[in-house]
Design a protein around this motif. Structure first.
Motif, PDB file in Angstrom:
ATOM      1  N   GLY A 745       0.784  -1.137   0.055  1.00  0.00           N
ATOM      2  CA  GLY A 745       0.039   0.058  -0.021  1.00  0.00           C
ATOM      3  C   GLY A 745       0.895   1.142   0.013  1.00  0.00           C
ATOM      4  O   GLY A 745       1.990   1.199   0.174  1.00  0.00           O
ATOM      5  N   ILE A 746       0.085   2.361  -0.349  1.00  0.00           N
ATOM      6  CA  ILE A 746       0.819   3.844  -0.429  1.00  0.00           C
ATOM      7  C   ILE A 746       0.360   4.573   0.721  1.00  0.00           C
ATOM      8  O   ILE A 746      -0.649   4.683   0.641  1.00  0.00           O
ATOM      9  CB  ILE A 746       0.902   4.342  -1.755  1.00  0.00           C
ATOM     10  CG1 ILE A 746       0.981   3.046  -2.778  1.00  0.00           C
ATOM     11  CG2 ILE A 746       1.502   5.602  -1.887  1.00  0.00           C
ATOM     12  CD1 ILE A 746       0.597   3.415  -4.132  1.00  0.00           C
ATOM     13  N   SER A 800      -2.886  -1.578  -3.234  1.00  0.00           N
ATOM     14  CA  SER A 800      -3.082  -0.557  -4.105  1.00  0.00           C
ATOM     15  C   SER A 800      -3.724  -1.009  -5.289  1.00  0.00           C
ATOM     16  O   SER A 800      -3.620  -2.088  -5.675  1.00  0.00           O
ATOM     17  CB  SER A 800      -1.761   0.016  -4.487  1.00  0.00           C
ATOM     18  OG  SER A 800      -0.801   0.203  -3.299  1.00  0.00           O
TER      19      SER A 800
END
Ligand code: ADP
Length: 962
Positions: A745-746, A800
């Motif tokens: 994930g970011i 993501s």
């Protein structure tokens, strides 16, 4: 003597004094004489009286002495007392003394006789009788004594006493006589006095008479004359008293005569003067009449000016059009005493204002503004007046015929154009020429007002334009006056200053506007010092200042320039430039250096390491192969890396070319997944196809690169494996592809930067994961070139999703469309204007291959003729043609000017980079040589299809890439 007389003759006063003096002298002398006489009378009387009284006294004493002696003798004889006897003799002496004194005082005969008789009696009495008696008595001879008395003694005594009495009587008579004489004489004196007084009065009267005679007569004559003169009767020289007199009267007469003469002379000159004055008066009267006329004119002018002034005062100072017009109409009506009126501006909207008119009347007027009546105003540009009968609707309750007077006035601009028209109606009476003339003057004022208003509107427009221009500028621009007050500001600046609108900053003081900026900046105090130093200390040489806005993630550079007008500093212009990009580029550069050094070194060190091993050691063939494979892979990695750099570089400079064709996305993605699968064992790949319209117009290789980058990232950043899902679906008129993973994930703050070059999310989980930060930047550039968009959603530790969308290419998929394309290609006729034979042949081959009918032409003139004749579906036009007098530009212009040919799409094919000019002249597409011939076919085809479908001109997608 003669001298003396002349002395008196010369002065009347002297004569008068002389007379009065003589009168006094006579009066004094007379009065003195009279009073002296009176005094003498009294004195002589007093003397006489004294004498008589003296004699009376002595006579008394004598009588007393004798009487005493008689009594003493009798006493002695009776009483025989000695003292009596002695007293007798003492009395004898007294009688003797008295007689002596009387004798001395005696004046008259009577006195002397009395004295004689007394003396005789004394000698008898004292010498004879008394001694005899005493002797007789002492001898006791009383008889004798008696006889003596009887014989005469007593008789003689009595006789004497009688004499005595008589004498005293005579003395009294004397005194009376003296009195009587005195009163008689006094009477005489009184009479004399009265006579004297009368005499004096008479004298006075005589003097008065003389005086009157001497002064009165000539004075009367003079008075008479003066009266005559006063009564304006003619007086002749002869009438004037001629007198030889030398005194005052004479002189007076003389002077009077002279005076008269001079008066007469003066009168004559006065008469002359008077006549002159009369003449002058006439002249003055004429002048006065003229002046009165002028005054009247002036007063009329003054009233006019007053009204004028009133009018101007009444005009609204507002710059609001409607308000100004309304004030004009209202004030004009007031000045004119008009009952209704209207002004209409001769602009497009026919802006107007009315007074005393119904909306219907206004509308009617506006509808017929250009009718015959008003036309006169436009033609003659002069006012005119009309008299007309009042319409029934205007009459109210009046029955009789009434008239209304209308005045029509043009308002002329400086260029003598009718700017506005004014119409006013008056029921009260006609408009005189003077009035109309006056109103013309007022229309000039109105013209000024209107011009002022227009000027204001223009300025306002200009200001707005400037503001718009300022607002289009990316930089925040702020003009601040010398006191630090905000004067001009653009939208960007207002944003920076955290204000909603520009208006909020109008005239704001330094403290008011700077606070917002300083509060949000990371360099509050230093920024404040910087601004202050420039604004208030004129420290204009300062270097640009850089500050950050952490909340907005912006980096701003501000610089200041002073603004001078006529050599005087007006204020400072601040330009706040958003240098976030540059700043990031700078940051990126340093990141790049570190990334590159790391990313290049790793493969290079294995290449070097393995080659060294192979060079220095004898290796088995399997090993050698293994090492060579590694070297080959690392070299490939290096090449890919370098290609990435070059791609980014090319894409950013716009030099990347795309070979776009209708491609099926699914096949591209399937290929990418196939190649990527090899690199992992822990990920499962899924491809979900939810639509059939999966065609895109694009460059296959580049699209493959996009998905390679996305899928390789999905693998890289989910180190623990998991599903990698690629989903293809339709959303609106777009074709979307999701690449979803279940990895790291970011973080949210990283999302906006993800697609910038060299950006890498920096945290411990992924430091081990190699990369350059270029992958997503390349994705973004390629997608952009395909009119696509890229977006990302992510949740930390969950995964993501990267979503890419392209314009939906509907026709490319359907059978019908494909047939359509074939039809187009089969029938479409294209003329190629190209002077280079080889290129012309190449293009012809390509287009024919694609199914077009093609004709070649080399010269401009020829081309125009052919196009006119054949009316092709498209023209490919070279600019630099052999025949120099007709260039490709000329052909283009000619075609676009011709109505019949203007619709034919034109594709410019040129070595010149003049895309703007070509598009401006009406070309539909511009290909810069060298380009791939297939691109030309695609462009033409796309253009034709679009034209057919939408009736619009198609601008090819790849236009930007060229
Ligand atoms: P690189 O992968 O070479 O670092 P990219 O431009 O491809 O550069 O990616 C930029 C950054 O975005 C990466 O450093 C990574 O942190 C983050 N990133 C990209 N894709 C993903 C993903 N699928 N999951 C998590 N992070 C990602």
């Amino acid at each position: 003597m003669e001298k003396m007389r002349s002395y008196f003759r010369q002065s009347f006063a002297r004569q008068f004094i002389l007379l009065v003096a003589s009168f006094f002298i006579i009066f004094v002398v007379g009065a003195t004489a009279l009073s002296m006489y009176q005094a003498t009378l009294v004195t002589s009387f007093e003397k006489k009286k004294n004498q008589i009284e003296m004699k009376m006294k002595y006579a008394q004493e004598i009588e007393q002495a004798f009487n005493q002696a008689f009594s003493d003798a009798r006493g002695y004889l009776a009483f025989n007392r000695k003292e009596f006897k002695l007293s007798i003799f003492r009395e004898q002496e007294n009688a003797q003394t008295g007689l002596d004194a009387l004798e001395l005082a005696a004046t008259t005969k009577d006195d002397k006789q009395f004295i004689l008789k007394a003396r005789q009696f004394a000698s008898y009495y004292f010498g004879d009788l008394v001694p005899e008696a005493i002797e007789a008595f002492e001898s006791g001879n009383i008889q004798k004594v008696l006889s003596l008395s009887e014989n005469g003694g007593t008789a003689s005594i009595e006789q004497f006493q009688f004499q005595m009495k008589t004498y005293k009587q005579s003395l009294n008579d004397q005194l009376d006589g003296a009195f009587r004489q005195l009163s008689k004489e006094q009477q005489i004196a009184q009479t004399a006095f009265i006579v004297f007084v009368f005499l004096m009065l008479f004298l006075l009267a005589a003097i008065a008479r003389i005086m009157t005679k001497k002064i009165g007569a000539p004075l009367r004559a003079l008075a008479h004359m003066a009266e005559k003169i006063a009564n304006d009767e003619q007086v002749h020289n002869n009438d004037v008293i001629h007198t030889a007199r030398e005194d005052e009267i004479g002189k007076l007469a003389q002077a009077f005569r002279k005076m008269l003469m001079s008066i007469q002379e003066k009168e004559e000159s006065l008469m002359a003067h008077n006549e002159e004055l009369l003449a002058q008066q006439d002249e003055l009267e004429v002048q006065q009449a003229e002046l009165e006329q002028a005054l009247e004119a002036m007063q009329a002018r003054e009233r006019e000016l007053e009204r004028y002034n009133d009018f101007i005062q009444g005009l609204s100072n507002s710059l609001d059009r409607q308000e100004v017009l309304h004030s004009i109409v209202f004030n004009m009506a007031r000045v004119m005493e008009a009952d209704r009126g209207m002004i209409v501006l001769m602009n497009e909207q026919k802006t107007y204002a009315a007074f005393g008119l119904s909306p219907y009347g206004v509308e009617q007027f506006l509808t017929y503004v250009y009718n015959g009546l008003h036309q006169r105003l436009f033609e003659q540009k002069k006012p005119f007046v009309l008299k007309r009968e009042v319409a029934a609707s205007e009459k109210g309750y009046h029955e009789e015929t009434m008239f209304v007077h209308d005045v029509f006035l043009p308002v002329l601009s400086n260029e003598s154009k009718v700017q506005a028209i004014l119409v006013f109606s008056r029921f009260g009476g006609p408009f005189s020429d003077e009035e109309v003339h006056e109103y013309v003057g007022l229309t000039k004022q109105i013209s000024i007002s209107l011009q002022k208003m227009e000027l204001y509107e223009q300025t306002e427009q200009a200001r707005e334009t400037v503001q718009h221009i300022l607002n289009t500028v990316q930089e925040g621009i702020h003009f601040v006056d010398r006191d630090g007050n905000s004067v001009i500001v653009n939208k960007q600046m207002a944003d920076l200053l955290q204000k909603e609108t520009i208006a909020e900053l109008g005239g704001a003081s330094y403290e008011q506007w700077a606070r917002g900026l300083i509060e949000q900046s990371d360099a509050g105090k230093t920024l404040c010092d910087y601004l202050r130093a420039i604004i208030f200390n004129g420290d204009e040489e300062r270097e640009p200042f850089v500050y950050h806005l952490p909340q907005k993630r912006k980096v701003i550079q501000v610089y200041a320039k002073p603004l001078y007008r006529n050599g005087e500093r007006q204020g400072t212009v601040f330009v706040h430039r958003d240098i976030t990009k540059e700043f990031e580029v700078d940051q990126m550069k340093s990141e790049f250096v570190s990334t590159v050094s790391h990313e290049l070194r790793t493969p290079l060190s294995s290449v070097l390491g393995f080659t060294e091993l192979m060079l220095t050691k004898e290796l088995k063939p399997e090993r050698q192969k293994k090492y060579l494979t590694t070297i080959y892979q690392e070299a490939k990695r290096l090449t890919a890396l370098i290609n990435d750099f070059l791609d980014v570089q090319r894409m950013e400079s716009g030099k990347q070319t795309y070979d776009k064709k209708y491609e099926d996305l699914v096949s591209i993605i399937e290929n990418v997944i196939e190649t990527q699968k090899v690199n992992t064992t822990i990920h499962q790949f899924r491809l979900q196809k939810e639509t059939d319209k999966t065609t895109v117009l694009g460059d296959r290789d580049k699209l493959a690169q996009v998905f390679t980058n996305l899928i390789s990232n999905a693998i890289k950043y989910s180190p623990d494996g998991g599903n990698i899902t690629v989903r293809i679906y339709e959303r609106g008129n777009r074709l979307c592809v999701d690449v979803q993973d279940e990895g790291l994930g970011i973080p949210e703050e990283a999302l906006p930067h993800l697609f910038t070059k060299f950006y890498r999310v920096d945290n411990s989980d992924r430091r081990r994961i190699g990369g350059t930060g270029l992958g997503l930047a390349i994705v973004k550039e390629i997608v952009k070139a395909h009119e696509g968009e890229v977006a990302v959603t992510s949740e930390l530790k969950k995964g993501s999703t990267f979503t890419i969308s392209f314009p939906l290419v509907v026709m490319a998929r359907s059978r019908e469309d494909e047939r359509d394309i074939d039809d187009k290609q089969a029938h479409a006729h294209v003329i190629i204007v190209e002077d280079d034979e080889n290129l012309a042949a190449l293009l012809e081959a390509e287009l024919k291959d694609s199914g077009f009918r093609v004709k070649l032409v080399k010269e401009g003139k020829e081309a125009i003729e052919l196009i006119q004749k054949e009316k092709p579906d498209a023209v490919v036009l070279d600019i630099m043609l052999e025949e120099h007098d007709v260039s490709g530009w000329d052909v283009l212009k000619e075609l676009k000017q011709n109505e019949e040919l203007a619709h034919i799409p034109i594709i410019i094919s040129s070595a010149l980079e003049e895309r703007e000019k070509g598009m401006a002249l009406g070309a539909n597409s511009y290909l810069v040589k060298p380009y791939q011939p297939s691109q030309l076919s695609k462009t033409i085809l796309q253009m034709l299809l679009n034209k057919e479908r939408q009736g619009e001109i198609f601008v090819p997608l790849n236009e930007e890439a060229n």
